[in-house]
Design a protein around this motif. Sequence first.
Motif, short mmCIF file in Angstrom:
data_model
loop_
_atom_site.label_atom_id
_atom_site.label_comp_id
_atom_site.label_asym_id
_atom_site.label_seq_id
_atom_site.Cartn_x
_atom_site.Cartn_y
_atom_site.Cartn_z
N TYR A 236 17.86 -44.11 -0.85
CA TYR A 236 16.78 -43.74 0.08
C TYR A 236 17.37 -43.16 1.37
CZ TYR A 236 14.41 -46.80 -3.22
OH TYR A 236 13.95 -47.37 -4.37
N PHE A 237 16.82 -43.64 2.52
CA PHE A 237 17.50 -43.46 3.79
C PHE A 237 17.94 -44.87 4.19
CE2 PHE A 237 15.36 -39.31 5.43
CZ PHE A 237 16.35 -38.56 4.82
N PRO A 238 18.98 -45.00 5.00
CA PRO A 238 19.45 -46.35 5.34
C PRO A 238 18.44 -47.10 6.19
CG PRO A 238 20.55 -44.70 6.68
CD PRO A 238 19.77 -43.95 5.65
N ASP B 58 5.66 -49.93 14.53
CA ASP B 58 6.35 -50.59 13.42
C ASP B 58 7.09 -49.57 12.55
OD1 ASP B 58 4.05 -49.48 12.32
OD2 ASP B 58 3.31 -51.35 11.45
N THR B 59 6.45 -48.46 12.26
CA THR B 59 7.06 -47.49 11.33
C THR B 59 6.71 -46.06 11.73
OG1 THR B 59 5.10 -47.57 9.96
CG2 THR B 59 6.91 -49.03 9.31
N ALA B 60 7.43 -45.12 11.14
CA ALA B 60 7.11 -43.70 11.37
C ALA B 60 5.74 -43.38 10.80
CB ALA B 60 8.18 -42.83 10.72
N SER B 61 5.37 -44.05 9.73
CA SER B 61 4.04 -43.80 9.15
C SER B 61 2.96 -44.09 10.18
CB SER B 61 3.81 -44.69 7.92
OG SER B 61 4.81 -44.50 6.97
N SER B 62 3.08 -45.23 10.86
CA SER B 62 2.07 -45.59 11.87
C SER B 62 2.12 -44.62 13.05
CB SER B 62 2.32 -47.00 12.40
OG SER B 62 2.25 -47.92 11.37
N ALA C 282 7.48 -32.48 3.18
CA ALA C 282 7.32 -33.51 4.21
C ALA C 282 7.12 -34.88 3.57
CB ALA C 282 6.13 -33.17 5.09
N HIS C 283 7.30 -35.91 4.37
CA HIS C 283 7.13 -37.27 3.85
C HIS C 283 5.66 -37.54 3.50
CE1 HIS C 283 7.12 -41.72 3.91
NE2 HIS C 283 8.31 -41.53 3.37
N SER C 284 5.48 -38.31 2.44
CA SER C 284 4.13 -38.57 1.94
C SER C 284 3.26 -39.35 2.93
CB SER C 284 4.23 -39.35 0.63
OG SER C 284 4.97 -40.54 0.86
N THR D 187 14.17 -33.82 6.11
CA THR D 187 13.19 -34.32 5.13
C THR D 187 13.81 -35.41 4.25
OG1 THR D 187 13.83 -32.61 3.56
CG2 THR D 187 11.95 -32.12 5.00
N THR D 188 12.93 -36.22 3.68
CA THR D 188 13.40 -37.37 2.92
C THR D 188 14.14 -36.93 1.65
OG1 THR D 188 11.36 -38.34 3.68
CG2 THR D 188 12.64 -39.63 2.13
N SER D 189 13.62 -35.91 1.00
CA SER D 189 14.27 -35.44 -0.23
C SER D 189 15.68 -34.94 0.02
CB SER D 189 13.47 -34.27 -0.83
OG SER D 189 12.68 -34.70 -1.87
N VAL E 2 6.47 -33.79 15.47
CA VAL E 2 7.79 -33.68 14.82
C VAL E 2 8.20 -35.03 14.26
CG1 VAL E 2 10.24 -33.19 15.20
CG2 VAL E 2 8.50 -31.78 16.33
N ASP E 3 8.45 -35.05 12.95
CA ASP E 3 8.92 -36.26 12.28
C ASP E 3 10.43 -36.14 12.08
OD1 ASP E 3 9.67 -38.25 10.54
OD2 ASP E 3 8.23 -37.74 8.97
N SER E 4 11.15 -36.97 12.83
CA SER E 4 12.61 -36.92 12.79
C SER E 4 13.11 -38.31 12.40
CB SER E 4 13.08 -36.53 14.19
OG SER E 4 14.34 -35.98 14.17
N PHE F 81 11.08 -40.98 15.81
CA PHE F 81 12.32 -41.26 15.08
C PHE F 81 12.47 -42.77 14.94
CE2 PHE F 81 16.26 -42.93 17.15
CZ PHE F 81 15.75 -43.21 18.41
N ASN F 82 13.21 -43.18 13.93
CA ASN F 82 13.31 -44.60 13.59
C ASN F 82 14.68 -45.17 13.90
OD1 ASN F 82 10.74 -44.68 12.56
ND2 ASN F 82 11.35 -44.70 10.42
N PRO F 83 14.85 -45.88 15.01
CA PRO F 83 16.12 -46.62 15.19
C PRO F 83 16.35 -47.58 14.03
CG PRO F 83 14.91 -46.54 17.26
CD PRO F 83 13.99 -45.97 16.20
N HIS F 84 15.28 -47.97 13.33
CA HIS F 84 15.49 -48.90 12.20
C HIS F 84 16.02 -48.21 10.95
CE1 HIS F 84 10.97 -48.44 10.88
NE2 HIS F 84 11.71 -47.73 10.07
N LYS F 85 16.24 -46.91 11.03
CA LYS F 85 16.90 -46.28 9.89
C LYS F 85 18.41 -46.21 10.13
CE LYS F 85 13.55 -43.54 7.35
NZ LYS F 85 12.39 -44.42 7.49
N TRP F 86 18.79 -45.50 11.19
CA TRP F 86 20.21 -45.14 11.29
C TRP F 86 20.83 -45.61 12.61
CZ3 TRP F 86 21.99 -39.27 11.13
CH2 TRP F 86 23.35 -39.20 10.81
N1 PLP Z 1 9.32 -39.62 7.60
C1 PLP Z 1 10.48 -39.41 6.98
C2 PLP Z 1 11.17 -38.09 7.12
C3 PLP Z 1 11.04 -40.44 6.22
O1 PLP Z 1 12.20 -40.22 5.58
C4 PLP Z 1 10.38 -41.67 6.12
C5 PLP Z 1 10.95 -42.77 5.32
O2 PLP Z 1 11.99 -42.68 4.73
C6 PLP Z 1 9.17 -41.84 6.80
C7 PLP Z 1 8.67 -40.79 7.52
C8 PLP Z 1 8.42 -43.13 6.75
O3 PLP Z 1 9.13 -44.10 7.41
P1 PLP Z 1 8.53 -45.55 7.75
O4 PLP Z 1 9.00 -46.45 6.65
O5 PLP Z 1 9.09 -45.90 9.08
O6 PLP Z 1 7.05 -45.41 7.76
#
Ligand code: PLP
Length: 474
Positions: free
Chosen positions: A88-90, A153-157, A192-194, A249-251, A274-276, A303-308
Motif C-alpha cells: 500500500y502506502f506506509p 482523522d484521515t485524508a478521506s475525512s 485519484a483515490h477512491s 496517486t495511490t496506484s 489538492v490530495d497529497s 497530507f497525512n503525517p500518519h503515512k510517511w
Molecule cells: N489519498 C491518497 C492519494 C491515498 O493514497 C490515500 C490512502 O492511501 C487516501 C487519500 C486515503 O487516506 P486515509 O486512509 O487517510 O483516508
Amino acid sequence: MPEIPKSFHMSPEDFRANADQVLEWITAYQKRVEALPVMSQVKPGEIRAKFPTSAPQKGEPFADVLRDLDAKIMPGITHWQSPNFYAYFPSNNSNASILGDLLSSGIGVQGMLWATSPACTELETVVLDWLVEMLGLPSSFLTTGKGGGVIQDTASSATLSALLAARERATSGGSNEEGCDRSLTCYTSSHAHSSLEKNVKIAGLGRKNLRLIEADENFAMRPDALRRAIEADLAAGKKPFFVMATVGTTSSNALDPLSAIGTICREFGLWFHVDSAMAGTATLCPEFRYIQQGVELADSYVFNPHKWMFTNFDCSVFYVADRTALINAFSIMPEYLRNQGTATGEVFDYRDWHVQLGRRFRSLKLWAVIRHYGVEGLQHHIRRHVELAQQFLAWVKADSRFEVMAPAPLNLVCFRLKGDDAANEALMNRLNQSGKIYLTHTKLNGKFTLRMCIGQSQTEERHVRTAWELISRG
Ligand code: PLP
C-alpha cells in the motif's frame, strides 16, 4: 454478603508496574518485528474463535491481557512497522510519536472547543502553522491570515470537508438550507483515490455528477481533458464547482500538474483541492518541492503525517486558504456548547472545521515528532527512503526479465515481470505468503503491476537488497 470493593480502578502503583510491562513489551516487539512474518497468515474467523462470546463478569489482572495479546492477537497482526513492509502506502511511526500519543491518552483531553482545553487547540494551530513553512506551502494556509489548518482523522475525512466547504461556497450556503443541488459537478483524475467517490456518495452529490478525467501516459490528469469536461457540463446547464488534483496517486505516485489545473479552476471559479496524502511529506526536502508547483492556487490541501512522517495513525493535516466557507459548512450552535471563549470571537473551535464534534489531542504526537527529529532529522529519513527506492528502481531496470510501469519520482516503484498477469500475481502471492516481505499490486495500462513502496521507519539498504533478491529469484 461478600464485601464489594470501594473501587475497581487500577491503582497508581499497579498502573506504573503494568505500564513498565507494556513499554517493555513494545520495546521487545520492535526488536523482534523484523523476524516476524510480515503479512498475517490467519484464516477469516480464526482470531475471533479464540475469544469467549461474552465479556468477563469479573475483572482480570492486566498480566492476563498481555498474555492473551501474545497468544491470541499477535498471530492476526500484519506488521506494518516491519522494515520488510512495502505494501500500500506506509503508515510508519516513531518512538517520539508513541510517547506523544501516550501523553495524549494520559491527559485525556476532549478538545472539541477552545474552551474545553485551550492548549489542545492552540498547540494544534502552532504546529500546523509550523508545517506550512516546513513543507514550503503557501502562506495563505497560515492562521495569521484568512486560512488555517486542522488535524483530521484521515485524508478521506479531510477531502469530505473540502467538498462540503466547496459546496458551501458555490451555493452561498444554499445547500445548508435547501439540500443538495443535483446540478453540481466535480472532477478528478481517473487515477485519484477512491475516497472522493465515496465522499460524493456521502455528500449526496450523486456519483453521476463526478467526472473521472482522463490521464496521460504518466497517469497524471490531463488539463485539456479537464477543461473539455467543464465546458461540456456548463453547456449542458450543470454547475461545475470542485476539482481535486493528486500529488502522488495511490496506484503509481503520479503527479497531477497543479499549475495548469489550478489555473483552470481560477478561470471557472471552481474550488481546487489538492490530495497529497503520502507524497506531501517529501516536500519537507526543498529538492522535492517541484512536485507541488502550483499549490499556491489551491483552496485546500491534505497530507497525512500518519503515512510517511513518522507519526502513528491517525493524523491527517488539512489546510484551507480561506476558512470562512469551511466553518460555515460545519458550524452549528446548540445551547449546551455556548461558552465565553467562543463568544469572544477570538478563538478557533476546531469542531467547526470537520464532521466530528469530539476530538483527540493529536497535535501532541505531531509536536513530539517534530521536536524530536527537527526538520533536519525528518529530511534525512525521507531522503534515505527516496534513495533506497531509486536504488531498487535501478536493480529492476537492470534486469531484462522485468519492466518498470510508471515514473518513480519518490519512494514508490511500479514494476512487473514481462509476461502475463497470472505470473505476476503468483509471484506476489508467493512473496507475501513467505512472510519475508509484503507488497501489493495495482493495474496500470490494464496490466497487473507490483508496487514496492519504501517508507517504514526502520527499513535499511539490507532490507531492500534482500527484498530484491527474493523478487528477482521469482
Ligand atoms: N489519498 C491518497 C492519494 C491515498 O493514497 C490515500 C490512502 O492511501 C487516501 C487519500 C486515503 O487516506 P486515509 O486512509 O487517510 O483516508
